[in-house]
Design a protein around this motif. Structure first.
Motif, PDB file in Angstrom:
ATOM      1  N   HIS A   1      -1.529  13.009   6.612  1.00 27.49           N
ATOM      2  CA  HIS A   1      -2.152  12.500   5.632  1.00 27.49           C
ATOM      3  C   HIS A   1      -3.607  12.070   6.071  1.00 27.49           C
ATOM      4  O   HIS A   1      -4.151  11.726   5.121  1.00 27.49           O
ATOM      5  CB  HIS A   1      -1.301  11.370   4.983  1.00 27.49           C
ATOM      6  CG  HIS A   1      -1.162  10.408   6.253  1.00 27.49           C
ATOM      7  ND1 HIS A   1      -0.181  10.243   7.153  1.00 27.49           N
ATOM      8  CD2 HIS A   1      -1.822   8.952   6.312  1.00 27.49           C
ATOM      9  CE1 HIS A   1      -0.415   8.999   7.799  1.00 27.49           C
ATOM     10  NE2 HIS A   1      -1.351   8.219   7.209  1.00 27.49           N
TER      11      HIS A   1
ATOM     12  N   ASP B   1      -3.714   7.574  -0.750  1.00 30.45           N
ATOM     13  CA  ASP B   1      -3.943   6.887   0.213  1.00 30.45           C
ATOM     14  C   ASP B   1      -5.327   6.344   0.161  1.00 30.45           C
ATOM     15  O   ASP B   1      -5.687   4.894   0.520  1.00 30.45           O
ATOM     16  CB  ASP B   1      -3.645   7.425   1.654  1.00 30.45           C
ATOM     17  CG  ASP B   1      -3.978   6.608   2.952  1.00 30.45           C
ATOM     18  OD1 ASP B   1      -3.682   5.435   2.954  1.00 30.45           O
ATOM     19  OD2 ASP B   1      -4.463   7.178   3.918  1.00 30.45           O
TER      20      ASP B   1
ATOM     21  N   HIS C   1       4.534   7.207   4.858  1.00 29.70           N
ATOM     22  CA  HIS C   1       3.323   7.971   5.377  1.00 29.70           C
ATOM     23  C   HIS C   1       2.684   7.149   6.555  1.00 29.70           C
ATOM     24  O   HIS C   1       2.122   7.601   7.424  1.00 29.70           O
ATOM     25  CB  HIS C   1       2.113   8.288   4.556  1.00 29.70           C
ATOM     26  CG  HIS C   1       1.276   7.047   3.921  1.00 29.70           C
ATOM     27  ND1 HIS C   1       1.698   6.183   3.122  1.00 29.70           N
ATOM     28  CD2 HIS C   1       0.044   6.717   4.344  1.00 29.70           C
ATOM     29  CE1 HIS C   1       0.821   5.481   2.763  1.00 29.70           C
ATOM     30  NE2 HIS C   1      -0.271   5.509   3.732  1.00 29.70           N
ATOM     31  N   ASP C   2       2.727   5.895   6.589  1.00 30.23           N
ATOM     32  CA  ASP C   2       2.198   4.774   7.567  1.00 30.23           C
ATOM     33  C   ASP C   2       3.216   4.229   8.563  1.00 30.23           C
ATOM     34  O   ASP C   2       3.122   3.381   9.302  1.00 30.23           O
ATOM     35  CB  ASP C   2       1.529   3.780   6.960  1.00 30.23           C
ATOM     36  CG  ASP C   2       0.029   4.066   6.668  1.00 30.23           C
ATOM     37  OD1 ASP C   2      -0.582   4.890   7.360  1.00 30.23           O
ATOM     38  OD2 ASP C   2      -0.529   3.084   5.822  1.00 30.23           O
TER      39      ASP C   2
ATOM     40  N   HIS D   1       0.895  -1.276  -0.024  1.00 27.55           N
ATOM     41  CA  HIS D   1      -0.093  -0.158   0.092  1.00 27.55           C
ATOM     42  C   HIS D   1       0.810   1.335   0.021  1.00 27.55           C
ATOM     43  O   HIS D   1       0.673   2.152  -0.636  1.00 27.55           O
ATOM     44  CB  HIS D   1      -0.968  -0.174   1.308  1.00 27.55           C
ATOM     45  CG  HIS D   1      -1.569   1.239   1.666  1.00 27.55           C
ATOM     46  ND1 HIS D   1      -2.648   1.555   0.681  1.00 27.55           N
ATOM     47  CD2 HIS D   1      -1.508   2.215   2.575  1.00 27.55           C
ATOM     48  CE1 HIS D   1      -3.200   2.954   1.280  1.00 27.55           C
ATOM     49  NE2 HIS D   1      -2.550   3.046   2.203  1.00 27.55           N
ATOM     50  N   SER D   2       1.858   1.173   0.947  1.00 26.86           N
ATOM     51  CA  SER D   2       2.695   2.414   0.806  1.00 26.86           C
ATOM     52  C   SER D   2       3.502   2.771  -0.364  1.00 26.86           C
ATOM     53  O   SER D   2       3.637   3.932  -0.842  1.00 26.86           O
ATOM     54  CB  SER D   2       3.744   2.374   2.071  1.00 26.86           C
ATOM     55  OG  SER D   2       3.095   2.140   3.286  1.00 26.86           O
TER      56      SER D   2
ATOM     57  N   VAL E   1       0.640   4.015  -2.699  1.00 25.62           N
ATOM     58  CA  VAL E   1       0.564   5.515  -2.364  1.00 25.62           C
ATOM     59  C   VAL E   1       1.705   6.395  -3.101  1.00 25.62           C
ATOM     60  O   VAL E   1       1.370   7.662  -3.397  1.00 25.62           O
ATOM     61  CB  VAL E   1       0.324   5.634  -0.892  1.00 25.62           C
ATOM     62  CG1 VAL E   1       0.173   7.182  -0.494  1.00 25.62           C
ATOM     63  CG2 VAL E   1      -0.945   5.108  -0.545  1.00 25.62           C
TER      64      VAL E   1
END
Length: 360
Positions: free
Chosen positions: A223, A252, A169-170, A137-138, A141
């Protein structure tokens, strides 16, 4: 080639994109015939949708970055998250610089790959293994964010900071227990409160690291802020939210909506685009949403759709900057004379796509 839920795949189809396991090893190579035993193996690896090549679509959909770079990026982020998580549990002091340097290097490679790509329209939904969701996912994104940034004509420095911030971001989720991150059911109120601490935790962890810019750090912190002031952690309103953070917010949500999660199935790309457009001006910045919709392809070539006319069509091409209005070819119609006819929806304004179909 088109994306289909695993349970809908028919015998005689071929795998359209190579599938990797949670360690980044090749599980099944593209081109292999898909039979029940292989489909079962795919499901056992927590993969619930795949790309297939069949009688309806044999056109390859290109990714905006090279497959080997995508896998390298996922592996790098996984190492970073796991090591930070281990250190947080044992109260060890970890030297952050090597980890951040590796992310910086990956960001440069991703950025250069995208800038070298003449066609940066995003028509590929990444097939994720749920065990590796956070890292995959990162990376996604970051790719989506950079494409939006290119559309905005940001400087290369801003694009690099955007990419780094999106990749990390995560990072705050490394401090959240895994059983909460991967919980297969709805979170309790207390668990959701804990999840909502991850932007601040990530920001705090990297606050004194000078190998990452203040811009990238702000992305990590902001974010989940919303332009209407109902986001977190600080309930900032539009003018107070950093522009690059607003970009990552869109990327995201789009990738999360199109991904399979333990508690819900993915929605199709067109529905995810419609969701983001519907929340333009409340959750997301309106101007940035406008740019986003010009570069995302909600109906990739090979997608089978039904029109408001009742005709079943296959998407043959996309109109650059107008991806919601593709060029389609009629496969089935109540009017035999219409079969095989091509319609450019950019000009057939009274006709709309009503749903996605997997087969005629």
């Amino acid at each position: 080639m088109r994306i289909i839920p695993v349970e809908c795949v028919r015998n005689g189809s071929f795998l359209g994109k190579t599938i990797y396991d949670s360690e980044g090893r090749i599980l099944l190579r593209e081109g292999i015939p898909l039979k029940d035993t292989l489909l079962k193996k795919i499901k056992e690896n927590n993969i619930h949708q795949i790309y297939v090549v069949d009688e309806y679509s044999n056109i390859e959909i290109d990714d905006v970055i090279k497959p080997e770079l995508r896998q390298k990026s996922i592996k790098t982020l996984k190492e970073v998250f796991i090591n930070i998580n281990k250190a947080s549990k044992s109260n060890l002091i970890v030297d952050k610089e090597p980890y951040i340097d590796s992310v910086n290097n990956i960001a440069e490679e991703i950025l250069n790959n995208i800038l070298d790509n003449k066609n940066i329209m995003l028509s590929l939904v990444d097939i994720k293994n749920m065990d590796n969701y956070t890292y995959q996912h990162s990376v996604n994104v970051a790719i989506i964010s950079v494409v939006i940034g290119v559309g905005l004509k940001l400087s290369k420095r801003d694009l690099l900071n955007l990419c780094i911030g999106a990749l990390l971001h995560d990072i705050g989720k490394a401090f959240i227990p895994n059983d909460i991150i991967k919980k297969p059911s709805s979170l309790t109120e207390e668990e959701f409160k804990l999840i909502k601490t991850h932007p601040q935790k990530g920001y705090d962890y990297l606050f004194n690291n000078f190998n990452i810019s203040s811009s990238s750090k702000l992305i990590i912190k902001q974010h989940h802020e919303r332009v209407d002031g109902l986001g977190y952690p600080n309930k900032l309103k539009s003018d107070s939210i950093f522009r690059l953070s607003k970009i990552v917010s869109i990327a995201d949500v789009y990738d999360a909506l199109t991904s399979n999660r333990p508690y819900r199935k993915p929605i199709h790309a067109n529905d995810a685009v419609e969701y983001i457009m519907a929340h333009s001006g409340t959750v997301f910045d309106h101007k940035l949403v406008t740019v986003f919709t010009k570069f995302i392809v909600p109906y990739p070539i090979g997608t089978i759709v039904e029109l408001s006319t009742g005709d079943t069509c296959i998407v043959e091409n996309n109109n650059f900057r107008y991806p919601l209005r593709p060029i389609v070819k009629i496969l089935e119609s109540s009017d035999e004379a219409r079969k095989g006819k091509t319609i450019d929806l950019l000009y057939a304004l009274s006709t709309v796509i009503t749903k996605i179909k997997y087969y005629v």
